[in-house]
Design an enzyme around this catalytic site. Structure first.
Site, PDB file in Angstrom:
ATOM      1  N   ARG A   9       0.818  -1.201   0.000  1.00 27.98           N
ATOM      2  CA  ARG A   9       0.000   0.000   0.000  1.00 27.98           C
ATOM      3  C   ARG A   9       0.850   1.248   0.000  1.00 27.98           C
ATOM      4  O   ARG A   9       1.955   1.268   0.511  1.00 27.98           O
ATOM      5  CB  ARG A   9      -0.877   0.046   1.252  1.00 27.98           C
ATOM      6  CG  ARG A   9      -1.996  -0.955   1.308  1.00 27.98           C
ATOM      7  CD  ARG A   9      -3.173  -0.593   0.433  1.00 27.98           C
ATOM      8  NE  ARG A   9      -3.571   0.801   0.545  1.00 27.98           N
ATOM      9  CZ  ARG A   9      -4.450   1.290   1.420  1.00 27.98           C
ATOM     10  NH1 ARG A   9      -5.019   0.489   2.277  1.00 27.98           N
ATOM     11  NH2 ARG A   9      -4.753   2.566   1.430  1.00 27.98           N
ATOM     12  N   ARG A  65       2.084   4.906 -16.021  1.00 30.84           N
ATOM     13  CA  ARG A  65       2.653   4.495 -17.306  1.00 30.84           C
ATOM     14  C   ARG A  65       3.953   5.246 -17.594  1.00 30.84           C
ATOM     15  O   ARG A  65       4.875   4.684 -18.172  1.00 30.84           O
ATOM     16  CB  ARG A  65       1.647   4.692 -18.428  1.00 30.84           C
ATOM     17  CG  ARG A  65       0.572   3.649 -18.444  1.00 30.84           C
ATOM     18  CD  ARG A  65      -0.327   3.743 -19.677  1.00 30.84           C
ATOM     19  NE  ARG A  65      -1.597   3.131 -19.378  1.00 30.84           N
ATOM     20  CZ  ARG A  65      -2.688   3.772 -18.968  1.00 30.84           C
ATOM     21  NH1 ARG A  65      -2.678   5.088 -18.856  1.00 30.84           N
ATOM     22  NH2 ARG A  65      -3.779   3.121 -18.686  1.00 30.84           N
ATOM     23  N   CYS A  76      -7.858   2.196 -12.441  1.00 31.58           N
ATOM     24  CA  CYS A  76      -8.149   3.413 -11.677  1.00 31.58           C
ATOM     25  C   CYS A  76      -9.562   3.333 -11.119  1.00 31.58           C
ATOM     26  O   CYS A  76     -10.461   2.778 -11.746  1.00 31.58           O
ATOM     27  CB  CYS A  76      -8.066   4.648 -12.578  1.00 31.58           C
ATOM     28  SG  CYS A  76      -6.406   5.165 -12.961  1.00 31.58           S
ATOM     29  N   GLU A  79     -12.088   7.021  -4.932  1.00 32.22           N
ATOM     30  CA  GLU A  79     -12.306   6.751  -3.509  1.00 32.22           C
ATOM     31  C   GLU A  79     -13.717   7.196  -3.115  1.00 32.22           C
ATOM     32  O   GLU A  79     -14.310   8.064  -3.755  1.00 32.22           O
ATOM     33  CB  GLU A  79     -11.295   7.538  -2.658  1.00 32.22           C
ATOM     34  CG  GLU A  79      -9.899   6.997  -2.704  1.00 32.22           C
ATOM     35  CD  GLU A  79      -9.722   5.709  -1.912  1.00 32.22           C
ATOM     36  OE1 GLU A  79     -10.472   5.456  -0.949  1.00 32.22           O
ATOM     37  OE2 GLU A  79      -8.827   4.952  -2.275  1.00 32.22           O
ATOM     38  N   ARG A  91      -4.032   7.037  -4.001  1.00 25.64           N
ATOM     39  CA  ARG A  91      -3.645   5.811  -3.303  1.00 25.64           C
ATOM     40  C   ARG A  91      -3.251   4.746  -4.316  1.00 25.64           C
ATOM     41  O   ARG A  91      -3.715   4.762  -5.452  1.00 25.64           O
ATOM     42  CB  ARG A  91      -4.797   5.295  -2.439  1.00 25.64           C
ATOM     43  CG  ARG A  91      -5.094   6.172  -1.238  1.00 25.64           C
ATOM     44  CD  ARG A  91      -6.288   5.617  -0.460  1.00 25.64           C
ATOM     45  NE  ARG A  91      -6.519   6.320   0.768  1.00 25.64           N
ATOM     46  CZ  ARG A  91      -7.263   7.419   0.887  1.00 25.64           C
ATOM     47  NH1 ARG A  91      -7.833   7.952  -0.166  1.00 25.64           N
ATOM     48  NH2 ARG A  91      -7.438   7.987   2.070  1.00 25.64           N
ATOM     49  N   TYR A 109       3.720   6.316   2.689  1.00 24.43           N
ATOM     50  CA  TYR A 109       2.736   7.400   2.726  1.00 24.43           C
ATOM     51  C   TYR A 109       3.489   8.719   2.715  1.00 24.43           C
ATOM     52  O   TYR A 109       4.280   8.987   3.618  1.00 24.43           O
ATOM     53  CB  TYR A 109       1.841   7.258   3.966  1.00 24.43           C
ATOM     54  CG  TYR A 109       1.001   6.007   3.864  1.00 24.43           C
ATOM     55  CD1 TYR A 109      -0.244   6.054   3.267  1.00 24.43           C
ATOM     56  CD2 TYR A 109       1.480   4.776   4.293  1.00 24.43           C
ATOM     57  CE1 TYR A 109      -1.002   4.899   3.112  1.00 24.43           C
ATOM     58  CE2 TYR A 109       0.740   3.615   4.145  1.00 24.43           C
ATOM     59  CZ  TYR A 109      -0.506   3.692   3.552  1.00 24.43           C
ATOM     60  OH  TYR A 109      -1.252   2.550   3.393  1.00 24.43           O
ATOM     61  N   ARG A 117      -1.945   5.680   7.586  1.00 24.60           N
ATOM     62  CA  ARG A 117      -1.820   4.321   8.101  1.00 24.60           C
ATOM     63  C   ARG A 117      -0.553   4.166   8.905  1.00 24.60           C
ATOM     64  O   ARG A 117       0.342   3.423   8.541  1.00 24.60           O
ATOM     65  CB  ARG A 117      -1.823   3.309   6.935  1.00 24.60           C
ATOM     66  CG  ARG A 117      -3.128   3.138   6.201  1.00 24.60           C
ATOM     67  CD  ARG A 117      -4.252   2.561   7.057  1.00 24.60           C
ATOM     68  NE  ARG A 117      -3.930   1.340   7.714  1.00 24.60           N
ATOM     69  CZ  ARG A 117      -4.216   0.128   7.260  1.00 24.60           C
ATOM     70  NH1 ARG A 117      -4.838  -0.021   6.125  1.00 24.60           N
ATOM     71  NH2 ARG A 117      -3.886  -0.937   7.950  1.00 24.60           N
TER      72      ARG A 117
END
Length: 122
Positions: A9, A65, A76, A79, A91, A109, A117
């Site tokens: 992540r 890309r 894609c 959220e 994200r 992050y 997180r």
């Protein structure tokens, strides 16, 4: 050691919704994820990229890309629009094969997403 399928992540934010900044921040995030986790391109399975609803100037996959991921399946998505969520946030969820254990993965992050997180190893 045997190889396993793992998920990695990461997230970052942009200051303004422009294609240039989306590319800049997504490339910086991917660079950090790949470097910290010694990811080899051939280990990649697929990548899911998301953007908050306040980002509409470019697809995050277009930025991926430019990082050299054109031959990797990219998806894609938007959220959920949750009140109080981190704005202007990108994200990434990378699926890959690796010899690393789950607790050895370095989730990244950056920018305004640094506190999202803090329970995951960085």
């Amino acid at each position: 050691m045997s190889r396993a399928v793992r998920a990695l992540r990461g997230a970052t934010t942009v200051d303004v919704d422009t294609a240039e900044q989306i590319e800049e921040r997504m490339v910086a995030l991917l660079t950090e994820l790949f470097d910290r986790n010694d990811i080899d391109h051939d280990d990649l399975i697929s990548i899911v990229l998301t953007a908050t609803p306040d980002i509409s100037s470019a697809f995050p996959a277009a930025a991926a890309r430019t990082f050299g991921l054109g031959d990797v399946p990219l998806l894609c998505a938007q959220e959920l629009d949750i009140e109080g969520a981190t704005p202007l946030c990108l994200r990434v969820l990378i699926h890959l094969t690796t010899e690393r254990g789950r607790n050895e993965m370095h989730h990244i992050y950056l920018e305004g997403a640094e506190g999202l997180r803090d329970d995951l190893p960085g």
